[in-house]
Design an enzyme around this catalytic site. Sequence first.
Site, PDB file in Angstrom:
ATOM      1  NE  ARG A 106     -21.041  -7.048  -9.055  1.00  0.00           N
ATOM      2  CZ  ARG A 106     -22.228  -6.453  -9.250  1.00  0.00           C
ATOM      3  NH1 ARG A 106     -22.353  -5.557 -10.216  1.00  0.00           N
ATOM      4  NH2 ARG A 106     -23.248  -6.748  -8.481  1.00  0.00           N
ATOM      5  CE  LYS A 158      -1.184 -11.950  -1.472  1.00  0.00           C
ATOM      6  NZ  LYS A 158      -0.445 -12.461  -0.293  1.00  0.00           N
ATOM      7  CD  GLU A 169       8.184  -7.892   2.294  1.00  0.00           C
ATOM      8  OE1 GLU A 169       8.477  -8.783   1.465  1.00  0.00           O
ATOM      9  OE2 GLU A 169       7.276  -8.017   3.131  1.00  0.00           O
ATOM     10  CE  LYS A 218       4.204  -9.086  -4.477  1.00  0.00           C
ATOM     11  NZ  LYS A 218       3.797  -8.216  -3.354  1.00  0.00           N
ATOM     12  CD  GLU A 227      -1.188 -15.993  -0.794  1.00  0.00           C
ATOM     13  OE1 GLU A 227      -0.273 -15.154  -0.694  1.00  0.00           O
ATOM     14  OE2 GLU A 227      -2.144 -16.051  -0.010  1.00  0.00           O
ATOM     15  NE  ARG A 241       0.679 -12.797  -4.674  1.00  0.00           N
ATOM     16  CZ  ARG A 241       0.177 -11.735  -5.289  1.00  0.00           C
ATOM     17  NH1 ARG A 241      -0.462 -11.883  -6.418  1.00  0.00           N
ATOM     18  NH2 ARG A 241       0.318 -10.535  -4.774  1.00  0.00           N
ATOM     19  CG  ASN A 275       2.293 -14.869   2.250  1.00  0.00           C
ATOM     20  OD1 ASN A 275       2.118 -13.664   2.323  1.00  0.00           O
ATOM     21  ND2 ASN A 275       1.492 -15.662   1.555  1.00  0.00           N
ATOM     22  CG  HIS A 332       4.756 -11.779   5.124  1.00  0.00           C
ATOM     23  ND1 HIS A 332       6.049 -11.904   4.664  1.00  0.00           N
ATOM     24  CD2 HIS A 332       4.283 -10.635   4.590  1.00  0.00           C
ATOM     25  CE1 HIS A 332       6.333 -10.861   3.887  1.00  0.00           C
ATOM     26  NE2 HIS A 332       5.283 -10.077   3.838  1.00  0.00           N
ATOM     27  CG  HIS A 386       1.018 -10.353   8.557  1.00  0.00           C
ATOM     28  ND1 HIS A 386       0.355 -10.915   7.483  1.00  0.00           N
ATOM     29  CD2 HIS A 386       1.742  -9.332   8.037  1.00  0.00           C
ATOM     30  CE1 HIS A 386       0.671 -10.265   6.379  1.00  0.00           C
ATOM     31  NE2 HIS A 386       1.516  -9.300   6.694  1.00  0.00           N
ATOM     32  CG  HIS A 430       5.039  -5.088   6.571  1.00  0.00           C
ATOM     33  ND1 HIS A 430       4.225  -6.144   6.938  1.00  0.00           N
ATOM     34  CD2 HIS A 430       5.643  -5.481   5.414  1.00  0.00           C
ATOM     35  CE1 HIS A 430       4.331  -7.118   6.057  1.00  0.00           C
ATOM     36  NE2 HIS A 430       5.181  -6.740   5.121  1.00  0.00           N
TER      37      HIS A 430
END
Length: 376
Positions: free
Chosen positions: A130, A152, A194, A236, A246, A250, A254, A257, A261, A273
Site C-alpha cells: 500500500r 501520477k 510538453e 507543473k 486532479e 490539475r 491534460n 492529451h 492519447h 507521446h
Amino acid sequence: MSDDAGTVGTPGPDDATAIPVGDAYDVVVGHDVLDRVPGLLRAGVLRVLVVSSPAVETYASGVAGALAAHGLQVHRAEVPDAETAKSADVLVRLWSQLGQAGFTRSDAVVCVGGGTVTDLGGFVAASWLRGVDVVHVPTTLLAMVDAAVGGKTGINTPEGKNLVGSFHEPRGVVCDLTTLATLPRAHLAAGLAEVVKGGFIADPRILELVEASPEAALDVHGAVLRELVERKIRVKADVVAADLRESSLREILNYGHTFGHAVEQVESYRWRHGDAVSVGMVFAAELACAAGLLDRSVVERHRRVLTSVGLPTSYADGRWPDLLTAMSRDKKSRGATLRFVALTGVGSPTRLEGPREEWLRAAYDAVSAGRGATRP
C-alpha cells in the site's frame, strides 16, 4: 506565472537548481547530479529496487553503484523500452521480485529512465504494501518536465492508456541534464511538446524563448533549454501542489492529451507521446476556435511554434470513428460527456464539456486536411 527567470528555482552550491513541489519534495535540475539520489532516501532504508530500461543501462548502473556505496542492498529490474513496459505482465513480475527479495514498507524503489519507467515504477511503489518510497531519475526531456513530476503513476490496458493507476508522490526527483546528450533529436523534440504545452496553459515566456531560437531550445548544452526545463517544471509543480489528485486545476495539464492519447491508442503506441500531444494541442486549439472561445491567430501560433522544433501538427484522415471511441474512454470524460481542456487565450485555460459534434468534426478536419500523419 512570473516572467522573471530568476524565480524559476533556487541554485545550489553545485549549480543545481531545487524546485519545490509545495512542501512535499524538490525537483533537482543540473548537470552531473546523479550522486544526489542516495541522499533523497529516508533513514532506515535497507533494500532498493532500481527499475530501468536497456537504453539507460549506463546511468542506471551508476545510480545503483552510488546506492550500494551507501551500504544499501540494491536489486535491479530491467523493463522493456517504451509503452510496452506499462503492462500488467511486467507489473506482476516486479511485484514478485519485491516479494522474493523481502521488501518491507521501509524500503524503496528508484526509477531511472523515461516516462514509461517512472509511470510503471511509481505504480509499483504505490501498490507494494500500500505504498513505499520512490525516487525518480528521469533521463528523457519528456520525463523530466512531465512524467516524473506530480505523483501520477499508471499502466496501460488494451482499452486505453493510463486507465489503471494512482497518485503517489516521490521522495524527490533528480533531473541530470547530462543524460539528455545521448537522446536523438526527434526524442528531444517530443519532450519539447510538453514544454510548449506549459507555455500555452500558463507561462507565455516559454513560447517566446522557443520562438526566438528553436535551435537553442533543442541544444542540450545551452542555457535556453535549461531555462525551458526549469520553467515547465515550475508550471507543473505549482499546479500539482495546489491539486494533487486532479479534482479541478490539475486538469489543465491534460491540454492536448485527450486527442493525443487517442492517437497513441489507435496507432498501437507507435507514435511518441510528445508527437501525439503536439497534434492533440492543435486539435484542442481548433476545437476551441470552432466553439468561439479562441482567436484564429492563437491556433496558428500553435502550428508555428510546434513546427519550428520539428513536431507534427497533422494526423491522417480516415480514423475519426476509432479516435472518437478512444476519446470517450478518456479519464476526463464523465458518463457519455466528452470533456476537453481548451484555451480562451495564451495562459488562459478552461474546460469545454460536451462540445457539439460539428465542432469536433471541424477540429478533426483541420488537423487531417489530407496531410497525413507526419511521423509514426
